[in-house]
Design an enzyme around this catalytic site. Structure first.
Site, PDB file in Angstrom:
ATOM      1  N   ASN A  31      77.572 -31.140 -52.021  1.00  0.00           N
ATOM      2  CA  ASN A  31      77.156 -30.649 -50.704  1.00  0.00           C
ATOM      3  C   ASN A  31      75.652 -30.417 -50.752  1.00  0.00           C
ATOM      4  OD1 ASN A  31      77.324 -28.055 -52.202  1.00  0.00           O
ATOM      5  ND2 ASN A  31      77.037 -27.139 -50.189  1.00  0.00           N
ATOM      6  N   HIS A  84      68.492 -35.707 -48.401  1.00  0.00           N
ATOM      7  CA  HIS A  84      69.434 -35.579 -49.519  1.00  0.00           C
ATOM      8  C   HIS A  84      68.687 -35.392 -50.841  1.00  0.00           C
ATOM      9  CE1 HIS A  84      73.056 -36.739 -47.264  1.00  0.00           C
ATOM     10  NE2 HIS A  84      72.223 -37.484 -46.562  1.00  0.00           N
TER      11      HIS A  84
END
Length: 187
Positions: A38, A49
């Site tokens: 996550n 990310h």
């Protein structure tokens, strides 16, 4: 969003990132879809990310031969040109993965299977042994190719590239990521 060189989120932006979702970097027919556990709060704040300083994902991709240079997290869309993508098992940002519960991991696998059926990646590469074991119930799963497919995609289990994962140093990460690159036939 590409941030100017040296840009960093403020402490307040990081605190306010709890629960934020980062859009997937995904397209049909990828060679490899990397699946993180996550997003961190830092990644939630930047919407990139593996953005937290000290995370070795981008360095590892380059060292393993997936990319021709180390990409900055804000250059995430460049992955698509190499047949790579990124998603998360649990989409919401937290300070620590231990804030997630087992049911979120299991629900994440179901959502990932639906994505895989729709977009047909050749491989899904899970980044994190413990999360994969919880999500799938495969308590003895080890790094490398897995027997089961998810949504029609072959599964490869990789160590988490977080700088907090002391079990794998960069040369080890590059080696195991490189095994996947060779199996996937990526350049």
């Amino acid at each position: 969003m590409i941030h100017p060189p040296g840009w960093k989120p403020s402490p307040e932006q990081i605190r306010n990132a709890y629960g934020k979702v980062i859009p997937d970097v995904i397209a049909p027919d990828l060679d490899v879809l990397f699946c993180g556990i996550n997003p961190s709060l830092y990644s939630g704040a930047t919407r990139d990310h593996f953005a937290r300083p000290g995370n070795r994902f981008w360095t590892t991709l380059h060292a393993a031969g997936f990319t021709d240079r180390v990409l900055h997290p804000s250059e995430k869309d460049e992955l698509l040109k190499s047949g790579l993508g990124v998603t998360n098992l649990v989409p919401r940002a937290t300070a620590r993965a231990d804030e997630l519960d087992d049911e979120e991991f299991r629900a994440g696998v179901k959502a990932l299977a639906a994505k895989a059926r729709r977009l047909r990646p050749r491989y899904i590469a899970f980044l994190g042994l413990s999360a994969y074991r919880i999500a799938t119930g495969k308590k003895k799963a080890a790094v490398g190719p897995q027997e089961d497919a998810i949504g029609g995609a072959r599964v490869w289990l990789l160590p988490n590239p977080s700088g907090l994962n002391a079990h794998y140093q960069l040369p080890d990460l590059a080696r195991v990521f490189g095994e996947l690159r060779r199996a996937a036939g990526s350049p």
